[in-house]
Design a protein around this motif. Structure first.
Motif, PDB file in Angstrom:
ATOM      1  N   SER A   1      29.720  54.391  36.314  1.00 55.56           N
ATOM      2  CA  SER A   1      29.028  52.951  36.422  1.00 55.56           C
ATOM      3  C   SER A   1      30.220  51.881  36.448  1.00 55.56           C
ATOM      4  N   GLN A   2      30.014  50.633  36.682  1.00 60.66           N
ATOM      5  CA  GLN A   2      31.188  49.654  36.790  1.00 60.66           C
ATOM      6  C   GLN A   2      30.631  48.526  35.737  1.00 60.66           C
ATOM      7  N   THR A   3      31.600  48.051  34.971  1.00 52.61           N
ATOM      8  CA  THR A   3      31.506  47.226  34.013  1.00 52.61           C
ATOM      9  C   THR A   3      32.406  46.108  34.138  1.00 52.61           C
ATOM     10  N   ILE A   4      32.137  44.953  33.616  1.00 52.75           N
ATOM     11  CA  ILE A   4      33.137  43.728  33.617  1.00 52.75           C
ATOM     12  C   ILE A   4      33.027  43.039  32.464  1.00 52.75           C
ATOM     13  N   HIS A   5      34.140  42.809  31.895  1.00 52.38           N
ATOM     14  CA  HIS A   5      34.796  42.353  30.671  1.00 52.38           C
ATOM     15  C   HIS A   5      35.283  40.907  30.850  1.00 52.38           C
ATOM     16  N   GLN A   6      34.765  40.075  29.932  1.00 56.04           N
ATOM     17  CA  GLN A   6      35.742  38.755  29.874  1.00 56.04           C
ATOM     18  C   GLN A   6      35.947  38.381  28.421  1.00 56.04           C
ATOM     19  N   TRP A   7      37.122  37.652  28.285  1.00 57.64           N
ATOM     20  CA  TRP A   7      37.278  37.568  26.862  1.00 57.64           C
ATOM     21  C   TRP A   7      38.311  35.954  26.935  1.00 57.64           C
ATOM     22  N   PRO A   8      38.216  35.356  25.792  1.00 53.77           N
ATOM     23  CA  PRO A   8      37.318  35.311  24.796  1.00 53.77           C
ATOM     24  C   PRO A   8      35.711  34.850  25.169  1.00 53.77           C
ATOM     25  N   ALA A   9      34.785  35.208  24.235  1.00 51.06           N
ATOM     26  CA  ALA A   9      33.597  34.716  24.615  1.00 51.06           C
ATOM     27  C   ALA A   9      33.383  32.957  24.571  1.00 51.06           C
ATOM     28  N   THR A  10      34.230  32.627  23.594  1.00 49.57           N
ATOM     29  CA  THR A  10      34.041  31.095  23.401  1.00 49.57           C
ATOM     30  C   THR A  10      35.573  30.803  22.941  1.00 49.57           C
ATOM     31  N   GLU A  22      40.889  35.931  30.443  1.00 50.79           N
ATOM     32  CA  GLU A  22      40.883  37.234  31.457  1.00 50.79           C
ATOM     33  C   GLU A  22      39.548  37.954  31.705  1.00 50.79           C
ATOM     34  N   CYS A  23      39.918  38.523  32.913  1.00 47.80           N
ATOM     35  CA  CYS A  23      38.681  39.327  33.276  1.00 47.80           C
ATOM     36  C   CYS A  23      39.056  40.673  33.769  1.00 47.80           C
ATOM     37  N   THR A  24      38.490  41.896  33.547  1.00 49.23           N
ATOM     38  CA  THR A  24      38.632  43.152  33.980  1.00 49.23           C
ATOM     39  C   THR A  24      37.486  43.682  34.478  1.00 49.23           C
ATOM     40  N   VAL A  25      37.597  44.448  35.481  1.00 49.62           N
ATOM     41  CA  VAL A  25      36.622  45.307  35.710  1.00 49.62           C
ATOM     42  C   VAL A  25      36.916  46.983  35.782  1.00 49.62           C
ATOM     43  N   GLU A  26      36.017  47.478  35.242  1.00 53.47           N
ATOM     44  CA  GLU A  26      36.044  48.888  35.331  1.00 53.47           C
ATOM     45  C   GLU A  26      35.064  49.925  36.170  1.00 53.47           C
ATOM     46  N   GLY A  27      35.489  51.045  36.398  1.00 48.27           N
ATOM     47  CA  GLY A  27      34.714  51.874  37.484  1.00 48.27           C
ATOM     48  C   GLY A  27      34.645  51.617  38.875  1.00 48.27           C
ATOM     49  N   THR A  28      35.638  50.825  39.262  1.00 52.36           N
ATOM     50  CA  THR A  28      35.750  50.489  40.794  1.00 52.36           C
ATOM     51  C   THR A  28      37.265  50.316  40.954  1.00 52.36           C
ATOM     52  N   SER A  29      37.415  50.491  42.534  1.00 57.77           N
ATOM     53  CA  SER A  29      38.689  50.231  42.766  1.00 57.77           C
ATOM     54  C   SER A  29      38.852  48.979  43.938  1.00 57.77           C
ATOM     55  N   ASN A  30      39.854  48.309  44.212  1.00 58.09           N
ATOM     56  CA  ASN A  30      39.945  47.077  45.036  1.00 58.09           C
ATOM     57  C   ASN A  30      38.766  46.190  45.145  1.00 58.09           C
ATOM     58  N   PRO A  31      38.240  45.781  44.061  1.00 58.24           N
ATOM     59  CA  PRO A  31      36.841  44.729  44.063  1.00 58.24           C
ATOM     60  C   PRO A  31      37.710  43.435  44.571  1.00 58.24           C
ATOM     61  N   ASN A  32      36.807  42.679  45.219  1.00 57.45           N
ATOM     62  CA  ASN A  32      36.898  41.294  45.530  1.00 57.45           C
ATOM     63  C   ASN A  32      36.575  40.579  44.184  1.00 57.45           C
ATOM     64  N   TRP A  93      32.567  40.331  40.498  1.00 53.69           N
ATOM     65  CA  TRP A  93      33.320  41.015  41.203  1.00 53.69           C
ATOM     66  C   TRP A  93      32.334  41.582  42.356  1.00 53.69           C
ATOM     67  N   SER A  94      32.873  42.057  43.343  1.00 54.39           N
ATOM     68  CA  SER A  94      31.715  42.473  44.436  1.00 54.39           C
ATOM     69  C   SER A  94      32.802  43.664  45.085  1.00 54.39           C
ATOM     70  N   TRP A  95      32.064  44.535  45.675  1.00 56.36           N
ATOM     71  CA  TRP A  95      32.679  45.765  46.305  1.00 56.36           C
ATOM     72  C   TRP A  95      33.554  44.901  47.745  1.00 56.36           C
ATOM     73  N   GLY A  96      34.528  45.634  48.052  1.00 50.27           N
ATOM     74  CA  GLY A  96      35.273  45.075  49.058  1.00 50.27           C
ATOM     75  C   GLY A  96      34.469  44.590  50.322  1.00 50.27           C
ATOM     76  N   GLY A  97      33.509  45.445  50.577  1.00 48.97           N
ATOM     77  CA  GLY A  97      32.694  45.189  51.875  1.00 48.97           C
ATOM     78  C   GLY A  97      31.436  44.760  51.440  1.00 48.97           C
ATOM     79  N   GLY A  98      31.155  44.272  50.254  1.00 55.92           N
ATOM     80  CA  GLY A  98      29.922  44.259  49.794  1.00 55.92           C
ATOM     81  C   GLY A  98      29.302  42.704  49.612  1.00 55.92           C
ATOM     82  N   GLU A  99      28.064  42.446  49.464  1.00 53.77           N
ATOM     83  CA  GLU A  99      27.883  41.157  49.588  1.00 53.77           C
ATOM     84  C   GLU A  99      27.248  40.628  48.201  1.00 53.77           C
ATOM     85  N   THR A 100      26.417  41.692  47.136  1.00 52.11           N
ATOM     86  CA  THR A 100      26.237  41.242  45.995  1.00 52.11           C
ATOM     87  C   THR A 100      27.158  41.086  45.161  1.00 52.11           C
ATOM     88  N   GLN A 101      27.304  39.960  44.212  1.00 48.41           N
ATOM     89  CA  GLN A 101      28.396  39.894  43.022  1.00 48.41           C
ATOM     90  C   GLN A 101      27.539  40.110  41.737  1.00 48.41           C
TER      91      GLN A 101
END
Lengths: 112, 112
Positions: A1-10, A22-32, A93-101
Protein backbone atom coordinates in the motif's frame (compact mmCIF):
# COMPACT_ATOMS: atom_id res chain seq x y z
CA UNK A 1 0.00 0.00 0.00
CA UNK A 2 1.01 3.60 -0.48
CA UNK A 3 1.73 6.09 2.25
CA UNK A 4 2.67 9.75 2.22
CA UNK A 5 4.67 11.46 4.92
CA UNK A 6 5.19 15.11 5.69
CA UNK A 7 7.40 16.71 8.28
CA UNK A 8 7.55 18.55 10.43
CA UNK A 9 3.93 18.56 11.60
CA UNK A 10 4.22 22.03 13.09
CA UNK A 11 6.80 24.75 12.59
CA UNK A 12 7.21 28.23 14.07
CA UNK A 13 9.73 30.37 12.25
CA UNK A 14 10.80 34.02 12.47
CA UNK A 15 10.34 36.34 9.51
CA UNK A 16 13.37 36.23 7.24
CA UNK A 17 14.42 32.71 8.19
CA UNK A 18 14.73 29.89 5.62
CA UNK A 19 12.22 27.09 5.20
CA UNK A 20 12.41 23.46 4.14
CA UNK A 21 9.39 21.18 4.24
CA UNK A 22 9.72 17.61 3.10
CA UNK A 23 7.25 15.17 1.63
CA UNK A 24 7.94 11.54 0.76
CA UNK A 25 5.76 8.87 -0.77
CA UNK A 26 6.18 5.14 -0.26
CA UNK A 27 4.80 2.22 -2.18
CA UNK A 28 4.60 3.71 -5.65
CA UNK A 29 6.91 4.91 -8.37
CA UNK A 30 6.88 7.94 -10.66
CA UNK A 31 3.93 9.63 -8.94
CA UNK A 32 2.69 13.12 -9.70
CA UNK A 33 3.44 15.28 -6.67
CA UNK A 34 1.72 18.46 -5.50
CA UNK A 35 2.21 21.20 -2.90
CA UNK A 36 -0.83 23.13 -1.69
CA UNK A 37 -1.29 25.92 0.82
CA UNK A 38 -4.47 26.36 2.82
CA UNK A 39 -5.12 29.62 4.61
CA UNK A 40 -7.30 29.48 7.73
CA UNK A 41 -10.90 28.63 6.82
CA UNK A 42 -10.13 28.65 3.13
CA UNK A 43 -9.76 26.26 0.25
CA UNK A 44 -6.55 24.87 -1.13
CA UNK A 45 -4.29 26.83 -3.42
CA UNK A 46 -2.03 24.78 -5.67
CA UNK A 47 1.54 26.02 -5.37
CA UNK A 48 3.64 23.53 -7.33
CA UNK A 49 3.27 20.24 -9.10
CA UNK A 50 5.76 17.77 -10.52
CA UNK A 51 5.35 14.96 -13.02
CA UNK A 52 8.92 13.67 -12.66
CA UNK A 53 12.35 14.15 -11.12
CA UNK A 54 13.58 17.69 -11.64
CA UNK A 55 10.31 18.72 -13.34
CA UNK A 56 8.58 21.47 -11.36
CA UNK A 57 5.71 23.67 -12.46
CA UNK A 58 4.82 26.74 -10.45
CA UNK A 59 1.23 27.86 -10.27
CA UNK A 60 1.56 31.24 -8.59
CA UNK A 61 4.42 33.72 -8.23
CA UNK A 62 5.55 33.74 -4.63
CA UNK A 63 8.31 33.56 -2.12
CA UNK A 64 8.54 29.79 -2.30
CA UNK A 65 10.26 27.21 -4.48
CA UNK A 66 10.01 23.45 -4.86
CA UNK A 67 12.40 20.69 -5.82
CA UNK A 68 12.14 16.99 -6.55
CA UNK A 69 15.59 15.50 -6.03
CA UNK A 70 14.31 11.92 -6.00
CA UNK A 71 11.33 10.15 -7.53
CA UNK A 72 9.29 10.06 -4.33
CA UNK A 73 10.63 13.14 -2.55
CA UNK A 74 9.19 16.64 -2.88
CA UNK A 75 10.64 19.61 -1.01
CA UNK A 76 9.15 23.05 -0.45
CA UNK A 77 11.64 25.79 0.35
CA UNK A 78 12.05 29.46 0.97
CA UNK A 79 15.18 31.55 1.44
CA UNK A 80 13.43 34.21 3.53
CA UNK A 81 10.00 33.67 5.05
CA UNK A 82 7.34 36.38 5.06
CA UNK A 83 4.45 36.76 7.48
CA UNK A 84 2.11 35.93 4.61
CA UNK A 85 3.74 32.51 4.23
CA UNK A 86 1.93 31.31 7.35
CA UNK A 87 -0.58 28.58 6.65
CA UNK A 88 -1.24 24.87 6.40
CA UNK A 89 0.90 23.18 3.75
CA UNK A 90 -0.31 19.97 2.21
CA UNK A 91 1.55 17.57 -0.02
CA UNK A 92 -0.35 15.19 -2.26
CA UNK A 93 0.41 12.52 -4.82
CA UNK A 94 -1.46 10.85 -7.63
CA UNK A 95 -0.72 8.02 -10.02
CA UNK A 96 1.01 9.29 -13.13
CA UNK A 97 -2.11 8.74 -15.15
CA UNK A 98 -4.54 8.99 -12.26
CA UNK A 99 -7.06 11.57 -11.20
CA UNK A 100 -7.56 11.09 -7.47
CA UNK A 101 -5.07 12.81 -5.21
CA UNK A 102 -3.91 11.40 -1.89
CA UNK A 103 -2.93 13.88 0.76
CA UNK A 104 -0.37 13.87 3.53
CA UNK A 105 -1.15 14.99 7.09
CA UNK A 106 0.07 18.54 6.46
CA UNK A 107 2.51 20.97 8.08
CA UNK A 108 1.24 23.95 10.00
CA UNK A 109 3.62 26.88 9.53
CA UNK A 110 3.48 29.99 11.67
CA UNK A 111 5.76 32.84 10.72
CA UNK A 112 6.23 35.42 13.48
CA UNK B 1 -9.38 32.04 -9.44
CA UNK B 2 -11.45 29.40 -7.67
CA UNK B 3 -12.95 26.84 -10.01
CA UNK B 4 -15.23 25.27 -7.40
CA UNK B 5 -17.37 27.24 -4.99
CA UNK B 6 -19.30 25.43 -2.29
CA UNK B 7 -22.58 26.46 -0.80
CA UNK B 8 -23.39 26.82 2.05
CA UNK B 9 -20.17 27.84 3.78
CA UNK B 10 -21.38 26.22 6.98
CA UNK B 11 -24.13 23.73 7.78
CA UNK B 12 -25.29 22.49 11.17
CA UNK B 13 -27.67 19.54 11.46
CA UNK B 14 -28.79 16.88 13.92
CA UNK B 15 -27.61 13.30 13.79
CA UNK B 16 -29.79 11.22 11.49
CA UNK B 17 -30.67 14.13 9.20
CA UNK B 18 -29.46 14.44 5.64
CA UNK B 19 -26.85 17.02 4.63
CA UNK B 20 -26.70 18.56 1.18
CA UNK B 21 -23.80 20.64 -0.07
CA UNK B 22 -23.58 22.32 -3.44
CA UNK B 23 -20.69 23.22 -5.68
CA UNK B 24 -20.52 25.46 -8.73
CA UNK B 25 -17.67 25.69 -11.17
CA UNK B 26 -16.78 27.99 -14.03
CA UNK B 27 -15.21 26.14 -16.93
CA UNK B 28 -15.70 22.77 -18.58
CA UNK B 29 -14.44 19.85 -16.56
CA UNK B 30 -13.13 16.35 -17.06
CA UNK B 31 -14.43 15.25 -13.68
CA UNK B 32 -15.45 16.68 -10.33
CA UNK B 33 -14.31 15.26 -7.02
CA UNK B 34 -15.36 15.64 -3.41
CA UNK B 35 -12.93 15.52 -0.52
CA UNK B 36 -13.34 15.59 3.23
CA UNK B 37 -11.03 17.25 5.74
CA UNK B 38 -11.18 16.73 9.47
CA UNK B 39 -9.96 19.71 11.45
CA UNK B 40 -6.21 20.16 11.12
CA UNK B 41 -5.76 17.08 8.98
CA UNK B 42 -5.12 16.21 5.36
CA UNK B 43 -7.86 15.72 2.80
CA UNK B 44 -9.44 12.37 2.07
CA UNK B 45 -10.95 11.56 -1.30
CA UNK B 46 -14.63 10.65 -1.13
CA UNK B 47 -15.99 10.28 -4.63
CA UNK B 48 -15.34 11.22 -8.25
CA UNK B 49 -17.97 11.86 -10.90
CA UNK B 50 -17.04 12.18 -14.56
CA UNK B 51 -18.44 14.78 -16.90
CA UNK B 52 -20.55 12.18 -18.72
CA UNK B 53 -22.15 10.92 -15.49
CA UNK B 54 -25.17 12.45 -13.79
CA UNK B 55 -25.30 10.63 -10.48
CA UNK B 56 -23.06 8.41 -8.42
CA UNK B 57 -23.45 6.62 -5.10
CA UNK B 58 -20.97 5.41 -2.52
CA UNK B 59 -22.38 4.13 0.75
CA UNK B 60 -24.26 7.03 2.36
CA UNK B 61 -22.93 9.48 -0.22
CA UNK B 62 -24.76 10.56 -3.34
CA UNK B 63 -23.23 12.96 -5.83
CA UNK B 64 -25.01 14.58 -8.74
CA UNK B 65 -23.54 16.56 -11.60
CA UNK B 66 -25.31 18.98 -13.92
CA UNK B 67 -22.86 20.10 -16.58
CA UNK B 68 -25.41 22.44 -18.18
CA UNK B 69 -25.57 24.39 -14.92
CA UNK B 70 -21.93 23.74 -14.03
CA UNK B 71 -22.96 22.49 -10.62
CA UNK B 72 -22.69 19.44 -8.39
CA UNK B 73 -24.21 18.41 -5.10
CA UNK B 74 -23.09 16.05 -2.36
CA UNK B 75 -25.75 14.41 -0.22
CA UNK B 76 -24.85 12.61 2.98
CA UNK B 77 -27.75 10.55 4.25
CA UNK B 78 -28.42 9.55 7.85
CA UNK B 79 -25.60 11.76 9.12
CA UNK B 80 -23.49 10.83 12.11
CA UNK B 81 -21.46 12.95 14.51
CA UNK B 82 -18.34 11.45 12.90
CA UNK B 83 -19.33 13.13 9.60
CA UNK B 84 -18.42 16.49 11.15
CA UNK B 85 -15.73 17.89 8.85
CA UNK B 86 -15.12 20.31 6.00
CA UNK B 87 -16.13 19.13 2.56
CA UNK B 88 -14.48 20.41 -0.60
CA UNK B 89 -15.31 20.00 -4.23
CA UNK B 90 -12.43 19.95 -6.69
CA UNK B 91 -12.69 20.41 -10.42
CA UNK B 92 -10.39 18.65 -12.81
CA UNK B 93 -10.22 20.32 -16.18
CA UNK B 94 -8.20 17.58 -17.81
CA UNK B 95 -4.62 17.43 -18.98
CA UNK B 96 -1.93 14.90 -18.15
CA UNK B 97 -0.98 16.56 -14.87
CA UNK B 98 -4.49 16.15 -13.44
CA UNK B 99 -4.47 19.44 -11.60
CA UNK B 100 -7.39 20.04 -9.28
CA UNK B 101 -8.92 23.40 -8.44
CA UNK B 102 -10.55 23.39 -5.01
CA UNK B 103 -13.40 25.44 -3.62
CA UNK B 104 -13.39 27.03 -0.18
CA UNK B 105 -15.37 24.22 1.39
CA UNK B 106 -18.47 23.66 3.47
CA UNK B 107 -18.04 23.13 7.20
CA UNK B 108 -20.53 20.49 8.27
CA UNK B 109 -21.33 20.08 11.95
CA UNK B 110 -23.46 17.10 12.96
CA UNK B 111 -24.81 17.46 16.47
CA UNK B 112 -25.38 14.27 18.50
Amino acid sequence: SQTIHQWPATLVQPVGSPLSLECTVEGTSNPNLYWYRQAAGRGLQLLFYSVGIGQISSEVPQNLSASRPQDRQFILSSKKLLLSDSGFYLCAWSWGGGETQYFGPGTRLLVL
Amino acid sequence: SQQGEEDPQALSIQEGENATMNCSYKTSINNLQWYRQNSGRGLVHLILIRSNEREKHSGRLRVTLDTSKKSSSLLITASRAADTASYFCAANSGGSNYKLTFGKGTLLTVNP
